[in-house]
Write a protein that holds these residues in place. Structure first.
Motif, PDB file in Angstrom:
ATOM      1  N   THR A 160       0.825  -1.200   0.000  1.00  0.00           N
ATOM      2  CA  THR A 160       0.000   0.000   0.000  1.00  0.00           C
ATOM      3  C   THR A 160       0.868   1.261   0.000  1.00  0.00           C
ATOM      4  O   THR A 160       2.018   1.235   0.456  1.00  0.00           O
ATOM      5  CB  THR A 160      -0.924   0.037   1.225  1.00  0.00           C
ATOM      6  OG1 THR A 160      -0.115   0.099   2.414  1.00  0.00           O
ATOM      7  CG2 THR A 160      -1.818  -1.193   1.280  1.00  0.00           C
ATOM      8  N   PRO A 161       0.333   2.381  -0.496  1.00  0.00           N
ATOM      9  CA  PRO A 161       1.120   3.624  -0.580  1.00  0.00           C
ATOM     10  C   PRO A 161       1.638   4.124   0.765  1.00  0.00           C
ATOM     11  O   PRO A 161       2.815   4.491   0.887  1.00  0.00           O
ATOM     12  CB  PRO A 161       0.134   4.621  -1.205  1.00  0.00           C
ATOM     13  CG  PRO A 161      -0.796   3.774  -2.006  1.00  0.00           C
ATOM     14  CD  PRO A 161      -0.969   2.525  -1.199  1.00  0.00           C
ATOM     15  N   ALA A 162       0.786   4.178   1.788  1.00  0.00           N
ATOM     16  CA  ALA A 162       1.229   4.696   3.079  1.00  0.00           C
ATOM     17  C   ALA A 162       2.271   3.779   3.712  1.00  0.00           C
ATOM     18  O   ALA A 162       3.205   4.244   4.367  1.00  0.00           O
ATOM     19  CB  ALA A 162       0.037   4.881   4.016  1.00  0.00           C
ATOM     20  N   TYR A 163       2.124   2.466   3.507  1.00  0.00           N
ATOM     21  CA  TYR A 163       3.122   1.547   4.057  1.00  0.00           C
ATOM     22  C   TYR A 163       4.475   1.742   3.383  1.00  0.00           C
ATOM     23  O   TYR A 163       5.524   1.662   4.046  1.00  0.00           O
ATOM     24  CB  TYR A 163       2.665   0.104   3.900  1.00  0.00           C
ATOM     25  CG  TYR A 163       3.702  -0.878   4.400  1.00  0.00           C
ATOM     26  CD1 TYR A 163       3.922  -1.051   5.768  1.00  0.00           C
ATOM     27  CD2 TYR A 163       4.487  -1.605   3.504  1.00  0.00           C
ATOM     28  CE1 TYR A 163       4.892  -1.925   6.229  1.00  0.00           C
ATOM     29  CE2 TYR A 163       5.459  -2.486   3.962  1.00  0.00           C
ATOM     30  CZ  TYR A 163       5.654  -2.643   5.318  1.00  0.00           C
ATOM     31  OH  TYR A 163       6.623  -3.497   5.761  1.00  0.00           O
ATOM     32  N   LEU A 164       4.471   1.995   2.080  1.00  0.00           N
ATOM     33  CA  LEU A 164       5.731   2.253   1.380  1.00  0.00           C
ATOM     34  C   LEU A 164       6.432   3.481   1.952  1.00  0.00           C
ATOM     35  O   LEU A 164       7.659   3.521   2.063  1.00  0.00           O
ATOM     36  CB  LEU A 164       5.486   2.426  -0.117  1.00  0.00           C
ATOM     37  CG  LEU A 164       5.114   1.164  -0.890  1.00  0.00           C
ATOM     38  CD1 LEU A 164       4.741   1.505  -2.325  1.00  0.00           C
ATOM     39  CD2 LEU A 164       6.241   0.145  -0.856  1.00  0.00           C
ATOM     40  N   MET A 165       5.643   4.479   2.338  1.00  0.00           N
ATOM     41  CA  MET A 165       6.236   5.665   2.949  1.00  0.00           C
ATOM     42  C   MET A 165       6.731   5.369   4.362  1.00  0.00           C
ATOM     43  O   MET A 165       7.778   5.886   4.788  1.00  0.00           O
ATOM     44  CB  MET A 165       5.216   6.813   2.977  1.00  0.00           C
ATOM     45  CG  MET A 165       4.985   7.467   1.622  1.00  0.00           C
ATOM     46  SD  MET A 165       6.465   8.305   0.948  1.00  0.00           S
ATOM     47  CE  MET A 165       7.240   6.962   0.021  1.00  0.00           C
ATOM     48  N   GLN A 166       6.004   4.542   5.095  1.00  0.00           N
ATOM     49  CA  GLN A 166       6.490   4.172   6.419  1.00  0.00           C
ATOM     50  C   GLN A 166       7.808   3.423   6.310  1.00  0.00           C
ATOM     51  O   GLN A 166       8.749   3.661   7.088  1.00  0.00           O
ATOM     52  CB  GLN A 166       5.460   3.289   7.129  1.00  0.00           C
ATOM     53  CG  GLN A 166       5.926   2.839   8.507  1.00  0.00           C
ATOM     54  CD  GLN A 166       4.899   2.032   9.253  1.00  0.00           C
ATOM     55  OE1 GLN A 166       3.748   2.429   9.368  1.00  0.00           O
ATOM     56  NE2 GLN A 166       5.298   0.870   9.761  1.00  0.00           N
ATOM     57  N   ALA A 167       7.899   2.527   5.325  1.00  0.00           N
ATOM     58  CA  ALA A 167       9.143   1.785   5.128  1.00  0.00           C
ATOM     59  C   ALA A 167      10.283   2.703   4.697  1.00  0.00           C
ATOM     60  O   ALA A 167      11.444   2.498   5.082  1.00  0.00           O
ATOM     61  CB  ALA A 167       8.925   0.693   4.076  1.00  0.00           C
ATOM     62  N   GLU A 168       9.960   3.733   3.929  1.00  0.00           N
ATOM     63  CA  GLU A 168      10.979   4.670   3.456  1.00  0.00           C
ATOM     64  C   GLU A 168      11.609   5.447   4.607  1.00  0.00           C
ATOM     65  O   GLU A 168      12.833   5.658   4.644  1.00  0.00           O
ATOM     66  CB  GLU A 168      10.353   5.649   2.459  1.00  0.00           C
ATOM     67  CG  GLU A 168      11.228   6.810   2.046  1.00  0.00           C
ATOM     68  CD  GLU A 168      12.418   6.397   1.196  1.00  0.00           C
ATOM     69  OE1 GLU A 168      13.469   7.081   1.258  1.00  0.00           O
ATOM     70  OE2 GLU A 168      12.313   5.389   0.462  1.00  0.00           O
ATOM     71  N   PHE A 169      10.798   5.875   5.571  1.00  0.00           N
ATOM     72  CA  PHE A 169      11.305   6.757   6.628  1.00  0.00           C
ATOM     73  C   PHE A 169      11.558   6.042   7.949  1.00  0.00           C
ATOM     74  O   PHE A 169      11.991   6.668   8.915  1.00  0.00           O
ATOM     75  CB  PHE A 169      10.362   7.940   6.801  1.00  0.00           C
ATOM     76  CG  PHE A 169      10.285   8.810   5.578  1.00  0.00           C
ATOM     77  CD1 PHE A 169      11.380   9.559   5.182  1.00  0.00           C
ATOM     78  CD2 PHE A 169       9.146   8.826   4.779  1.00  0.00           C
ATOM     79  CE1 PHE A 169      11.342  10.344   4.037  1.00  0.00           C
ATOM     80  CE2 PHE A 169       9.089   9.610   3.625  1.00  0.00           C
ATOM     81  CZ  PHE A 169      10.195  10.367   3.252  1.00  0.00           C
ATOM     82  N   ASP A 170      11.291   4.768   8.007  1.00  0.00           N
ATOM     83  CA  ASP A 170      11.747   3.940   9.119  1.00  0.00           C
ATOM     84  C   ASP A 170      13.231   3.674   8.883  1.00  0.00           C
ATOM     85  O   ASP A 170      13.614   3.103   7.869  1.00  0.00           O
ATOM     86  CB  ASP A 170      10.946   2.629   9.106  1.00  0.00           C
ATOM     87  CG  ASP A 170      11.352   1.660  10.199  1.00  0.00           C
ATOM     88  OD1 ASP A 170      12.368   1.906  10.884  1.00  0.00           O
ATOM     89  OD2 ASP A 170      10.660   0.638  10.354  1.00  0.00           O
ATOM     90  N   ILE A 171      14.092   4.077   9.796  1.00  0.00           N
ATOM     91  CA  ILE A 171      15.528   3.921   9.570  1.00  0.00           C
ATOM     92  C   ILE A 171      15.887   2.453   9.386  1.00  0.00           C
ATOM     93  O   ILE A 171      16.873   2.110   8.727  1.00  0.00           O
ATOM     94  CB  ILE A 171      16.346   4.537  10.734  1.00  0.00           C
ATOM     95  CG1 ILE A 171      17.798   4.780  10.304  1.00  0.00           C
ATOM     96  CG2 ILE A 171      16.278   3.661  11.971  1.00  0.00           C
ATOM     97  CD1 ILE A 171      17.963   5.799   9.226  1.00  0.00           C
TER      98      ILE A 171
END
Length: 413
Positions: A160-171
């Motif tokens: 999902t789009p929001a999960y991809l962003m969470q994965a991007e900014f999770d160090i």
């Protein structure tokens, strides 16, 4: 313009497009296994062999075909596997145990004499607590896509789009017990994948954007879904956001997320920070509780009362905050991160995590990993640390803290 794998309509194919120029099929995957020791759970300090401390083990097939004229067709099929057992799914160390706020009549706001009914319902709900408990073979990803000069469209089961962003900014990029999402895994604060979805994406220069819709067809626990995300990446920094929402099986507005994140080069490494909201006033998949209670004369009089209590317990209103730093020096990569789930419901089930992780790369494909994480549970918070490929479950009781130490060997192919 760089072609986006994310996801335009098939109607965009031009009649002038050439016949296939070239095609390829690639077999790929990750196999990771290791040992973890987790405290604060039933059984005391539990040591186990696990799959997926840093990355969920998987086997994938990816294919592409160059159609000419800037058009590329392709597909991805990705299977989840458990390197420790050969299975396709797993259960947390706490099994089907639910948090106290979901298995104790008093905390559910019910009379104490209804505890036997609550215990039965909690066991019913807890039986679905785990990763791929339905044992779907292509559980991770299964989609087909068409890349065009003006973007790409993909259809199937996708992130999902929001999960991809969470994965991007999770160090940690969702790796290990130190990942941000670990403190918000039950009930799940974000939808990771969507079946029956169609996604459009575009990437040009440092800008990437995508939008997704999903039908929810045939689902007993979910209705329609929509989401979008956008981010800008440069050599010095990345900023982005994601938003998504879905309906429950009754067509009511259910889980909704907003993700805001930024990362920047700092010294010899990268600093990343993220802010995530989760709101769910109409939890999905709980309609079966009332129906099951109505089937017995002893429980039927309390069906509405108990069902409503469980639905209220699964409602969400929380904020997840995360900050972390990553530094690579030769074959060594060091991580440190802090995450906090601020539960704004009356349960006040807060959890924060912090710790360190280390990776030593033998090669581009093979590495050793070590992770040490502490979970601090406050109020009715009761989370236990898991890994990238498995849930940690819950601790013995509300407010009980948990520590996790894990070491693993990971190979990519």
């Amino acid at each position: 313009m760089k072609k986006s794998y994310l996801a335009l309509s098939l109607l965009a194919i031009s009649t002038s497009a050439a016949w296939a120029q070239s095609s390829s099929v690639t077999l790929y995957g990750i196999v990771e296994a290791g040992v973890t020791n987790t405290s604060g759970v039933r059984g005391g300090n539990v040591t186990q062999v696990v799959s997926g401390i840093m990355d969920g083990s998987r086997l994938g097939v990816r294919g592409t075909e160059d159609l000419g004229g800037g058009f590329i067709a392709g597909f991805t099929l990705e299977n989840r596997l458990e390197a420790d057992s050969g299975a396709t799914g797993n259960r947390p160390v706490s099994g089907s145990q639910l948090p106290d706020r979901m298995n104790q009549a008093k905390l559910l706001g019910l009379p104490a004499q209804l505890q036997p009914i609550v215990t039965g319902v909690a066991a019913q709900v807890g039986a679905g607590f785990g990763v791929n408990v339905a044992n779907n073979f292509w559980d991770r990803q299964a989609y087909v896509r068409l890349v065009t000069p003006v973007g790409a469209v993909s259809a199937g089961r996708q992130y999902t789009p929001a999960y991809l962003m969470q994965a991007e900014f999770d160090i940690m990029q969702t790796q290990s017990s130190l990942a941000a999402g670990q403190v918000a895994s039950f009930p799940s604060a974000i939808d990771i994948r969507q079946s029956n979805s169609v996604q459009y994406g575009i990437q040009t220069g440092g800008f990437t954007a995508a939008a997704m819709v999903a039908a929810g067809e045939g689902s007993a626990s979910q209705g329609h879904f929509m989401g979008l995300m956008s981010y800008y990446r440069s050599d010095a920094f990345t900023v982005g956001f994601g938003y998504q929402e879905r309906e429950n099986e009754n067509g009511q507005k259910s889980l909704k997320n907003l993700v805001l994140g930024a990362s920047a080069a700092l010294g010899p490494g990268k600093l990343s920070a993220m802010y995530v909201t989760a709101k769910d006033d109409n939890p999905s998949g709980l309609g079966g509780i009332r129906a099951s209670l109505l089937g017995s004369p002893q429980t039927a009089p309390f069906a509405g009362l108990v069902s409503t209590a469980f639905i209220n317990a699964f409602k969400q209103d929380s904020v997840l905050m995360h900050i972390g730093y990553k530094m690579t020096m030769g074959a060594n990569t060091f991580y440190t991160a802090y995450s906090k789930l601020d539960d704004k419901t009356k349960a006040n089930a807060d959890t924060q995590s912090y710790g360190v992780a280390y990776t030593y790369s033998f090669s581009k494909r093979t590495d050793m990993n070590a992770v040490l994480t502490h979970f601090d549970n406050k109020g009715l918070g009761q989370m236990a640390p898991g890994g990238a490929g498995f849930l940690g479950g819950v601790t013995t009781s509300a407010g009980t803290d948990s520590n996790s130490f894990g070491v693993s060997l990971r190979h990519r192919f």
